[in-house]
Design an enzyme around this catalytic site. Structure first.
Site, PDB file in Angstrom:
ATOM      1  N   LYS A  67      -0.558   6.820  -4.140  1.00 55.65           N
ATOM      2  CA  LYS A  67      -0.807   8.071  -3.410  1.00 55.65           C
ATOM      3  C   LYS A  67       0.548   8.727  -3.159  1.00 55.65           C
ATOM      4  O   LYS A  67       1.576   8.054  -3.191  1.00 55.65           O
ATOM      5  CB  LYS A  67      -1.458   7.760  -2.047  1.00 55.65           C
ATOM      6  CG  LYS A  67      -2.795   7.068  -2.129  1.00 55.65           C
ATOM      7  CD  LYS A  67      -3.931   8.099  -2.062  1.00 55.65           C
ATOM      8  CE  LYS A  67      -5.268   7.434  -1.964  1.00 55.65           C
ATOM      9  NZ  LYS A  67      -5.498   6.794  -0.672  1.00 55.65           N
ATOM     10  N   HIS A 112       4.019  11.289   1.515  1.00 62.55           N
ATOM     11  CA  HIS A 112       4.018  12.608   2.152  1.00 62.55           C
ATOM     12  C   HIS A 112       5.011  12.685   3.313  1.00 62.55           C
ATOM     13  O   HIS A 112       5.682  11.701   3.642  1.00 62.55           O
ATOM     14  CB  HIS A 112       2.607  13.026   2.556  1.00 62.55           C
ATOM     15  CG  HIS A 112       1.922  12.070   3.473  1.00 62.55           C
ATOM     16  ND1 HIS A 112       2.382  11.808   4.742  1.00 62.55           N
ATOM     17  CD2 HIS A 112       0.825  11.300   3.293  1.00 62.55           C
ATOM     18  CE1 HIS A 112       1.570  10.941   5.317  1.00 62.55           C
ATOM     19  NE2 HIS A 112       0.635  10.604   4.461  1.00 62.55           N
ATOM     20  N   HIS A 123       5.268   9.992   5.877  1.00 59.39           N
ATOM     21  CA  HIS A 123       5.983   8.775   5.479  1.00 59.39           C
ATOM     22  C   HIS A 123       7.488   9.009   5.532  1.00 59.39           C
ATOM     23  O   HIS A 123       8.244   8.128   5.918  1.00 59.39           O
ATOM     24  CB  HIS A 123       5.564   8.345   4.072  1.00 59.39           C
ATOM     25  CG  HIS A 123       4.106   8.039   3.954  1.00 59.39           C
ATOM     26  ND1 HIS A 123       3.300   8.647   3.034  1.00 59.39           N
ATOM     27  CD2 HIS A 123       3.308   7.201   4.659  1.00 59.39           C
ATOM     28  CE1 HIS A 123       2.061   8.191   3.167  1.00 59.39           C
ATOM     29  NE2 HIS A 123       2.040   7.311   4.153  1.00 59.39           N
TER      30      HIS A 123
HETATM   31  N1  ARG Z   1      -0.481   3.572   5.252  1.00 61.92           N
HETATM   32  C1  ARG Z   1      -0.842   4.362   6.398  1.00 61.92           C
HETATM   33  C2  ARG Z   1      -0.904   5.829   6.023  1.00 61.92           C
HETATM   34  O1  ARG Z   1      -0.270   6.238   5.096  1.00 61.92           O
HETATM   35  C3  ARG Z   1       0.124   4.218   7.553  1.00 61.92           C
HETATM   36  C4  ARG Z   1       0.148   2.846   8.149  1.00 61.92           C
HETATM   37  C5  ARG Z   1       0.571   2.855   9.571  1.00 61.92           C
HETATM   38  N2  ARG Z   1       0.627   1.550  10.167  1.00 61.92           N
HETATM   39  C6  ARG Z   1      -0.401   0.854  10.624  1.00 61.92           C
HETATM   40  N3  ARG Z   1      -0.183  -0.362  11.096  1.00 61.92           N
HETATM   41  N4  ARG Z   1      -1.600   1.373  10.681  1.00 61.92           N
HETATM   42  O2  ARG Z   1      -1.574   6.605   6.690  1.00 61.92           O
END
Ligand code: ARG
Length: 658
Positions: free
Chosen positions: A167, A170, A173
């Protein structure tokens, strides 16, 4: 670092026989601690009020004309005394001091204390030069027990960046990466044992979709060359097919309704639907993902390759931002066992309930005190923790993962650096941990959130990957540098410098405001050398470095230890102002630990470099008489060190030339 004996002997030459040291203060690390302790000692003698009350009331002023430190007299809470008269009494009784001027009453109820310039310089400049890269940081803060270092350090997990495989990376991140990297450095500088963790989005039906896509559109060669980009392309293509199939089903269903009204035959359409539902991408992906969950080697093997190759690529990009991880965990790493244990506990404690075959948490049913938490619980609403088909969700995995991390690391604190779009998700997670009875975990967790980046795009279109963004900003930076031909010719490796400056540009723009604010991704603005930008900060650092270089070229015998220079020659107002600001850096660091905001550091650094830049015309180095030159070299060397320390804390790579 300087030793307590060195501080003592400096103070002795100034006329103080003992080192003033209030409890939990650090005279060898923070010069201002000495002043606060000294003023406190005198105030205790004058007023008889306890040092514990006095010390914390000595605060920085906002305006230089009010002094360096100030005391709000009403806060001393002496009922029998009028504040203004008491302020005057304190000022009148305050004895002659080797460190500070005679205090003054400010705005009737405040007492302002001014540091005497020469003693301050003699304490601060050597302390900075001797502490070097450690100046401002304080490793004692993370000790479990400051009185007994053998008890070890407090442990902090910082979970940040956490992109999703296949993905786009963005803006959320990007911000998580920058802010998380900074927070990890911050706690490390405070002496915590920091564990950096990347929690990848690498699990779920979509990885079944991806595998199918790879079968159809994938290329082994592309995968190895550019795993992140290639997997994304594959995912987009296969998702398109899945979406088309979903559309077909929808249209067919509508058509069936129409035909049925007219009592016409619908069997052909029904067969179409059945075919898609049984053999389409969506169902195949489910089946594939089921194989992954069941641990089938072949399915898992492919998925693991995608993951490993993506991580390798990410590592290279993170390294450009001075970030490395202790662990790449991810949703895939959450064990079924941990989720089952959690599910049992939640059921036992009545946290969860069944709802049409799924398992949910209805927070509104867990109000403990309507006056206190009804509103909060209403906001949390309802959350699904197990789907009808028995599979886990994003939230479920976070629940299992939190317990596992706690068992494994017994952390004192854990920070989740995630965009504010996920405020609800993390609030639900923490509340569930609490309701389950895991208050030991929930009270140690903190969500560090942040606002959005508006209009983040590369010049070619919408930004998808971190590398594209960094490359684009580097290119732009290169253009900006080239517009000054004379300077450009002197840069040794312009491409590399442009890259570093570009990264600084992105990072500083991101950290300039409060975390929660949104900001515009403005390429022109962030790459400018004017205004409070990354390149400007780098320029200031490079200029300070060049002073030392120029002097070394002009004069051969510069002593390696500049703290032995005659610092009393630094008596111009501009020099004194620089010293005052350098003295404040350790307090700024402490304050940053409290605010957890990178802007606390940046605001200080920009103010400091502005002061330095306006001092250059007044404090010539090359060409000054030798002793003066050495003293100024010491001053600018100290300033360079503080700027360097601040920039590294933020995660920037300070450049020496540009
Ligand atoms: N991978 C998730 C996203 O891109 C963010 C993860 C955040 N951390 C967690 N422990 N939920 O939205």
């Amino acid at each position: 670092a300087v030793s307590i004996d060195e501080v003592a002997s400096t103070l002795k030459t100034l006329g103080l026989d003992t080192v003033p040291q209030a409890p939990n203060t650090y005279p060898t690390l923070n010069p201002v601690d000495i002043y606060r302790s000294h003023i406190t000692e005198e105030l205790v003698k004058i007023t008889g009020i306890d040092a514990k009350i006095v010390y914390p009331l000595l605060a920085w002023t906002t305006k230089a004309e009010n002094g360096d430190l100030q005391l709000a007299v009403p806060a001393l809470r002496q009922k029998d005394k009028k504040a203004d008269a008491f302020a005057q009494e304190i000022v009148d009784k305050f004895p002659e001091s080797p460190l500070i001027e005679k205090p003054v009453v400010k705005q009737e109820k405040w007492v302002g204390f001014f540091f005497k310039p020469a003693p301050l310089t003699s304490l601060v400049v050597p302390m900075i030069l001797k502490s070097g890269p450690a100046y401002g940081f304080n490793m004692n803060l993370g000790l479990r027990d400051p009185a007994d270092p053998a008890q070890g350090r407090k442990k902090m997990i910082v979970e940040f960046s956490s992109p999703n495989i296949a993905k786009p990376f963005h803006a959320g991140h990007l911000r998580s990466t920058i802010i998380g990297g900074f927070l990890a450095n911050l706690y490390e500088g405070a002496g915590w044992d920091v564990y950096r963790m990347n929690y990848l989005g690498d699990w779920g039906k979509q990885y079944g979709v991806l595998a199918l896509g790879f079968d159809q559109f994938g290329s082994e060669e592309e995968l190895v060359k550019n795993p992140i980009g290639h997997l994304y392309d594959v995912y987009v293509k296969i998702s398109k097919i899945a979406a088309d199939e979903a559309d077909q089903v929808k249209t067919a269903k509508a058509k069936i309704v129409e035909l049925k009204e007219k009592s016409e035959n619908t069997s052909a359409l029904e067969a179409d639907i059945k075919k898609i539902e049984e053999t389409g991408v969506d169902q195949q992906a489910r089946d594939y993902f089921k194989c992954m969950v069941d641990g089938e080697e072949k399915a898992l093997g492919l998925w693991k390759r995608f993951r490993d190759l993506s991580i390798e690529k990410y590592k290279q990009t993170y390294a450009r931002l001075n970030i490395r991880y202790d662990e790449y965990s991810g949703e895939s790493q959450v064990s079924e066992e941990s989720m089952e244990t959690a599910a049992k506990l939640m059921a036992e404690k009545g946290v969860t309930e069944d709802s049409e075959g799924a398992v949910i948490v209805d927070f509104t049913k867990h109000v403990k005190d309507p006056k206190k938490d009804a509103k909060e619980m209403k906001k949390l609403g309802k959350a699904i923790v197990k789907k009808k088909d028995g599979t886990s969700l994003y939230l479920t995995r976070d629940i299992g993962e939190a317990s596992t991390r706690y068992e494994k690391h017994k952390f004192d604190n854990m920070i989740y650096v995630v965009a504010s779009q996920q405020d609800l998700h993390l609030a639900q997670l923490f509340k569930i941990m609490e309701l389950m009875g895991h208050t030991d975990i929930s009270t140690r967790c903190q969500h560090i959130n942040f606002g959005m980046v508006l209009g983040m795009s590369t010049r070619k279109g919408t930004a998808k990957f971190l590398d594209d963004i960094l490359r684009d900003v580097g290119d732009k930076m290169h253009e900006v540098m080239r517009s000054n031909d004379d300077k450009y010719k002197q840069v040794e490796d312009p491409v590399k410098t442009a890259d570093t400056l570009g990264i600084s540009a992105v990072m500083v723009q991101d950290m300039k405001g409060k975390r929660i604010n949104n900001y515009n991704f403005d390429m022109d603005r962030m790459t400018s050398f004017e205004g409070d930008t990354g390149p400007y900060l780098q320029y200031a650092h490079a200029r300070l470095c060049s002073i030392h270089r120029k002097v070394s070229q002009a004069v051969s015998d510069i002593p390696s230890d500049l703290s032995t220079a005659d610092l009393s020659l630094l008596n111009e107002p501009h020099a004194i102002e620089v010293v005052r600001q350098l003295a404040a850096w350790p307090d700024m660091f402490l304050n940053t630990v409290k605010t957890q905001e990178p802007t606390t550091v940046l605001t200080y650094l920009f103010k400091m470099v502005h002061t330095i830049s306006s001092s250059y015309d007044h404090l010539q180095v090359v060409g000054s008489e030798r002793e003066v030159m050495l003293a100024r070299l010491a001053l600018y060397g100290a300033a360079r060190q503080v700027l360097n320390n601040g920039m590294r804390l933020l995660g920037l790579s300070p450049v020496e030339r540009m």
